[in-house]
Design an enzyme around this catalytic site. Structure first.
Site, mmCIF file in Angstrom:
data_model
loop_
_atom_site.group_PDB
_atom_site.id
_atom_site.type_symbol
_atom_site.label_atom_id
_atom_site.label_comp_id
_atom_site.label_asym_id
_atom_site.label_seq_id
_atom_site.Cartn_x
_atom_site.Cartn_y
_atom_site.Cartn_z
ATOM 1 N N ARG A 1 13.094 4.439 12.521
ATOM 2 C CA ARG A 1 11.833 5.173 12.507
ATOM 3 C C ARG A 1 10.973 4.769 13.713
ATOM 4 N NH1 ARG A 1 9.269 4.827 6.798
ATOM 5 N NH2 ARG A 1 8.107 6.586 7.665
ATOM 6 N N ALA B 1 3.143 -0.802 4.815
ATOM 7 C CA ALA B 1 2.638 -0.857 6.191
ATOM 8 C C ALA B 1 2.142 -2.247 6.576
ATOM 9 C CB ALA B 1 1.521 0.172 6.358
ATOM 10 N N GLU C 1 12.571 -9.605 1.665
ATOM 11 C CA GLU C 1 11.800 -8.435 2.097
ATOM 12 C C GLU C 1 12.659 -7.184 1.930
ATOM 13 O OE1 GLU C 1 10.693 -8.668 6.225
ATOM 14 O OE2 GLU C 1 10.177 -6.537 6.310
ATOM 15 N N ARG D 1 5.198 11.020 -2.418
ATOM 16 C CA ARG D 1 4.955 10.678 -1.027
ATOM 17 C C ARG D 1 6.224 10.868 -0.194
ATOM 18 N NH1 ARG D 1 4.709 4.507 1.259
ATOM 19 N NH2 ARG D 1 4.047 5.054 3.355
ATOM 20 N N HIS E 1 4.045 -4.613 8.960
ATOM 21 C CA HIS E 1 3.974 -4.503 10.418
ATOM 22 C C HIS E 1 2.652 -5.015 10.991
ATOM 23 C CE1 HIS E 1 7.291 -1.993 9.262
ATOM 24 N NE2 HIS E 1 6.491 -1.103 8.713
ATOM 25 N N TYR F 1 11.322 8.648 1.249
ATOM 26 C CA TYR F 1 11.255 7.580 0.240
ATOM 27 C C TYR F 1 11.950 7.910 -1.073
ATOM 28 C CZ TYR F 1 7.881 5.674 3.532
ATOM 29 O OH TYR F 1 7.295 5.180 4.664
ATOM 30 N N PRO G 1 0.805 -1.224 0.000
ATOM 31 C CA PRO G 1 0.000 0.000 0.000
ATOM 32 C C PRO G 1 0.839 1.276 0.000
ATOM 33 C CG PRO G 1 -0.079 -1.067 2.143
ATOM 34 C CD PRO G 1 0.582 -2.033 1.202
ATOM 35 N N ASN G 2 0.311 2.252 -0.725
ATOM 36 C CA ASN G 2 0.849 3.615 -0.811
ATOM 37 C C ASN G 2 2.133 3.731 -1.634
ATOM 38 O OD1 ASN G 2 -1.212 4.828 0.871
ATOM 39 N ND2 ASN G 2 -0.261 3.697 2.558
ATOM 40 N N ASN H 1 8.035 -5.566 -0.967
ATOM 41 C CA ASN H 1 7.960 -4.447 -0.038
ATOM 42 C C ASN H 1 6.491 -4.338 0.320
ATOM 43 O OD1 ASN H 1 7.886 -2.128 1.419
ATOM 44 N ND2 ASN H 1 8.914 -0.838 -0.104
ATOM 45 N N ASP I 1 1.207 -15.601 6.244
ATOM 46 C CA ASP I 1 0.695 -16.971 6.064
ATOM 47 C C ASP I 1 0.683 -17.359 4.589
ATOM 48 O OD1 ASP I 1 0.366 -17.310 8.762
ATOM 49 O OD2 ASP I 1 -1.823 -17.171 8.752
ATOM 50 N N ARG J 1 7.259 0.387 13.439
ATOM 51 C CA ARG J 1 7.836 -0.123 12.193
ATOM 52 C C ARG J 1 8.970 -1.123 12.459
ATOM 53 N NH1 ARG J 1 5.576 3.439 8.328
ATOM 54 N NH2 ARG J 1 5.221 5.473 9.251
ATOM 55 N N HIS K 1 12.774 -2.677 2.090
ATOM 56 C CA HIS K 1 12.180 -1.387 2.453
ATOM 57 C C HIS K 1 13.092 -0.283 1.955
ATOM 58 C CE1 HIS K 1 9.223 -3.315 4.928
ATOM 59 N NE2 HIS K 1 10.199 -4.079 5.407
ATOM 60 N N LEU K 2 12.475 0.761 1.427
ATOM 61 C CA LEU K 2 13.244 1.926 0.986
ATOM 62 C C LEU K 2 13.903 2.599 2.179
ATOM 63 C CD1 LEU K 2 10.393 3.125 -1.323
ATOM 64 C CD2 LEU K 2 12.689 2.656 -2.175
ATOM 65 N N SER K 3 13.119 2.832 3.218
ATOM 66 C CA SER K 3 13.637 3.516 4.413
ATOM 67 C C SER K 3 14.213 2.497 5.388
ATOM 68 C CB SER K 3 12.511 4.307 5.088
ATOM 69 O OG SER K 3 11.502 3.426 5.544
HETATM 70 C C1 DQA Z 1 8.236 1.020 3.793
HETATM 71 C C2 DQA Z 1 8.327 1.205 5.313
HETATM 72 C C3 DQA Z 1 6.968 0.987 5.948
HETATM 73 O O1 DQA Z 1 7.047 1.176 7.358
HETATM 74 C C4 DQA Z 1 5.964 1.977 5.399
HETATM 75 O O2 DQA Z 1 4.683 1.727 5.944
HETATM 76 C C5 DQA Z 1 5.921 1.969 3.913
HETATM 77 C C6 DQA Z 1 7.179 1.902 3.174
HETATM 78 C C7 DQA Z 1 9.582 1.349 3.094
HETATM 79 O O3 DQA Z 1 9.750 0.942 1.938
HETATM 80 O O4 DQA Z 1 10.428 2.026 3.675
HETATM 81 O O5 DQA Z 1 4.865 2.120 3.306
HETATM 82 O O6 DQA Z 1 7.947 -0.336 3.518
#
Ligand code: DQA
Length: 143
Positions: free
Chosen positions: A103, A73, A94, A14, A76, A19, A6-7, A70, A83, A107, A96-98
Site C-alpha cells: 500500500r 494508523a 503486531e 470500512r 505508522h 479490510y 483507531p477506525n 493492530n 514506548d 504505511r 495487520h489485516l491488509s
Molecule cells: C491496518 C493498516 C493501517 O495502515 C491502517 O491505518 C489501518 C488498518 C490493517 O489492519 O491493515 O487502520 O492496521
C-alpha cells in the site's frame, strides 16, 4: 490482551475491498474461539485514542502475559505506543489485516515492529489468528 487501534470499530463497513466484510465483533469471537483451543484467555479492547491504548498497555502489565496488537494508523505514527510496549516489556505480536507493504509508502514504516516479536500483515482475519498462535507458541516455549 488484544488491542485494536483507531477506525477498526468500523470493520465490516470500512473499505471492505481492503479490510474484508467481518466486523470487529466477528474477529473478537474468532479470536476467543482460537484462544480456547489453546487453553488461554483473552481480553479484547478497541480504542480510537492513542492515550487509551497507552493506558491499556500499562494495565496489561501484571495482568496479561502478552499483547496482540493492530494499532491501525498509529502503527505508522506513534512513538508513545511503542514506548508503552517497551516500558511494560510484554511479548508483543503486531498484526495487520491488509498487506501494508503493498500500500502507500507511509504505511511501510512501523514504530511497533522493532519492539515486537514479529509482524503478520496481509492475511485478513487470518493475520489475527496466526498472530495469536505465534504469541501463544512463544509464551509456551518460554515456560
Ligand atoms: C491496518 C493498516 C493501517 O495502515 C491502517 O491505518 C489501518 C488498518 C490493517 O489492519 O491493515 O487502520 O492496521
Amino acid at each position: 490482551m488484544v488491542l485494536h487501534g483507531p477506525n477498526l470499530n468500523l470493520l465490516g463497513q470500512r473499505e471492505p475491498e481492503i479490510y474484508g466484510s467481518l466486523t470487529l465483533g466477528d474477529i473478537n469471537s474468532l479470536l476467543t474461539q482460537e484462544a480456547k483451543k489453546h487453553g488461554v484467555e483473552i481480553f479484547c479492547l478497541q480504542s480510537n485514542h492513542e492515550g487509551n491504548l497507552v493506558d491499556a498497555i500499562h494495565q496489561a502489565f501484571g495482568s496479561y502475559q502478552g499483547i496482540l496488537i493492530n494499532a491501525g494508523a498509529y502503527t505508522h505514527t506513534s512513538v508513545a505506543i511503542r514506548d508503552a510496549l517497551t516500558g511494560v516489556n510484554l511479548p508483543t505480536v503486531e498484526v495487520h489485516l491488509s498487506n501494508v507493504y503493498r500500500r502507500e509508502e507511509f504505511r511501510h514504516h512501523s514504530y511497533i515492529a522493532p519492539v515486537a516479536i514479529g509482524q503478520i500483515s496481509g492475511f485478513g482475519v487470518q493475520s489475527y489468528i496466526l498472530g495469536l498462535q505465534a504469541l501463544v507458541n512463544h509464551l509456551k516455549n518460554l515456560s
